[in-house]
Design an enzyme around this catalytic site. Structure first.
Site, mmCIF file in Angstrom:
data_model
loop_
_atom_site.group_PDB
_atom_site.id
_atom_site.type_symbol
_atom_site.label_atom_id
_atom_site.label_comp_id
_atom_site.label_asym_id
_atom_site.label_seq_id
_atom_site.Cartn_x
_atom_site.Cartn_y
_atom_site.Cartn_z
ATOM 1 N N HIS A 75 0.844 -1.195 0.000
ATOM 2 C CA HIS A 75 0.000 0.000 0.000
ATOM 3 C C HIS A 75 0.878 1.242 0.000
ATOM 4 C CE1 HIS A 75 -4.273 -1.363 1.329
ATOM 5 N NE2 HIS A 75 -3.699 -2.254 0.541
ATOM 6 N N TYR A 203 -9.868 5.960 7.102
ATOM 7 C CA TYR A 203 -10.178 6.323 8.473
ATOM 8 C C TYR A 203 -11.181 7.476 8.419
ATOM 9 C CZ TYR A 203 -5.865 3.824 9.781
ATOM 10 O OH TYR A 203 -4.873 2.880 9.955
ATOM 11 N N PRO A 295 -5.502 0.963 18.288
ATOM 12 C CA PRO A 295 -5.238 0.426 16.950
ATOM 13 C C PRO A 295 -5.215 1.474 15.843
ATOM 14 C CG PRO A 295 -7.459 -0.131 17.676
ATOM 15 C CD PRO A 295 -6.756 0.464 18.856
ATOM 16 N N LYS A 299 -0.007 0.389 15.002
ATOM 17 C CA LYS A 299 1.357 0.377 15.522
ATOM 18 C C LYS A 299 1.674 -0.807 16.436
ATOM 19 C CE LYS A 299 2.734 3.829 13.306
ATOM 20 N NZ LYS A 299 3.530 3.494 12.131
ATOM 21 N N TYR A 387 3.206 7.015 9.844
ATOM 22 C CA TYR A 387 2.389 5.861 9.450
ATOM 23 C C TYR A 387 3.256 4.724 8.908
ATOM 24 C CZ TYR A 387 -1.653 3.332 7.560
ATOM 25 O OH TYR A 387 -2.611 2.389 7.285
#
Length: 392
Positions: A75, A203, A295, A299, A387
């Site tokens: 990704h 998200y 979550p 991580k 990220y």
């Protein structure tokens, strides 16, 4: 009592313990992993599946990557949604790195399968497991297996046994300090054999609460919604949950949801937790035994991998070069990265969730932050760097 000896005893055969065991065996270090549960139980834990390069690089280095290479989904970005528009965080373009979607269960399965051929001994279903003499240079584990009492002597013990395991509890209260934030909500998740609604994770911050669109493969999807901590999963039928996801993900992503029966449905509480130090005497902590992150940001497993990378390097230095500096500095080195990841997970959780005590000002701050991110490459790059994982 049966008595045996090894150089390193690892408590816990989840991905952290197994990965550490493989890394140490690759250095020629004797290791035994002791796990209280059965192998089937360990594999039954369904967890996150977004892997940083830190973890995938370790698997490539070990050569335990055939299925990862074949089935992992690289990704190069993800989306933040404010309920109306999608904000793309192009992590590949902004950082030159990427993450890989590959389930934690699959990582564990691969590490388990590779253990016998590499001489990694794993003892499952060890009852009455206890850590002893951890303040000395001669610690040992005691446990029973099939009715037989066992003692395993070691030079070091590594606690990779999760938040509820015995390792952290073996450290005297006077020798450690706990930092914790418990969030007033959890994530209700559904796993289903349906194609994901998007090629990348989404998200979403919606007036009804947070939602996440994720996946395990091109044919298996994982979705979450924010619910109160008191919520009962039995009150959520599949249809009710799909309806709520369709609303919270917004018209664009919601319209692409494919519905299907739940393979698994559960509610996970959210907390931020750190125990300091991550070492005491001859005991080292790694992964969830030492820290928990919400979550948001994926991580948890990745932090465990960085702990294990530091710890395996330190132990290899001790046994191969008589270097004490690595083991002495492990806790400080690991915690520096832990706290940065805690910060990012807390930041993203605060930005994307609706808190019960929030007022109109707090909501305006979320909107302003999302607007800033949408219009600022610097802001998006900061999120992207965190990220994909900060450098070791």
């Amino acid at each position: 009592m049966s008595r045996s000896r090894t150089q390193v005893a690892i408590v816990g055969a989840g991905p952290a313990g197994l990965l550490l065991g493989h890394l140490l065996r690759a250095e020629g270090i004797d290791v035994v992993i002791v796990e209280r549960a059965s192998a089937d139980y360990v594999l039954g834990r369904i967890r996150a599946g977004v892997l940083e390069a830190t973890l995938t690089d370790l698997l490539h280095r070990l050569g335990i990557d055939a299925r990862l290479n074949a089935e992992g989904l690289p990704h190069d970005g993800f989306y933040l949604s404010d309920g109306e528009k999608l904000i793309h965080i192009a992590v590949g373009e902004l950082t030159g790195k990427r993450v890989t979607v590959y389930g934690q269960t699959e990582v564990t399965r691969d590490l388990m399968a590779a253990a016998p051929e590499r001489g990694l001994e794993v003892v499952y279903q060890a009852d009455d497991l206890a850590l002893n003499a951890i303040e000395t240079d001669a610690p040992y584990l005691t446990y029973s297996k099939d009715g037989v009492a066992h003692r395993l002597d070691a030079r070091f013990i590594c606690g990779c046994d999760g938040f509820h395991g015995p390792s952290r509890k073996a450290i005297p209260d006077s020798a450690g300090r706990t930092f914790e934030k418990v969030y007033p909500f959890g994530w209700l998740g559904i796993l289903a054999d349906v194609p994901p609604c998007d090629d990348e994770l989404i998200y979403a911050n919606h007036p009804r609460g947070f939602a996440l669109a994720s996946m395990r493969s091109q044919t298996r999807s994982r979705y979450y919604i924010q619910v109160p901590s008191s919520e009962d999963v039995a009150d959520w039928s599949d249809d009710r949950l799909w309806d709520e996801l369709t609303i919270r993900l917004g018209p664009e992503a919601g319209s692409r949801i494919t519905r299907g029966p739940a393979i698994e449905k559960s509610i996970a509480p959210l907390r931020s937790f750190v125990f300091e130090p991550m070492a005491y005497g001859s005991l080292f902590l790694a992964g969830d035994a030492a820290h928990i992150v919400p979550p948001t940001g994926a991580k948890g497993l990745n932090l465990a991998a960085s702990d294990v990378a530091y710890l395996s390097e330190a132990l290899a230095g001790f046994f191969r070069r008589s270097d004490n500096d690595g083991v002495a500095g492990y806790s400080a080195r690991a915690l520096a990265r832990v706290w940065k990841s805690e910060r990012f997970s807390w930041q993203l959780t605060t930005l994307m969730h609706r808190f019960p005590a929030s007022d109109a000002f707090d909501r305006r701050m979320q909107q302003a932050e999302l607007d800033y991110i949408a219009g600022s490459e610097a802001a998006r790059k900061s999120i992207a760097e965190n990220y994909v994982g900060l450098p070791l």
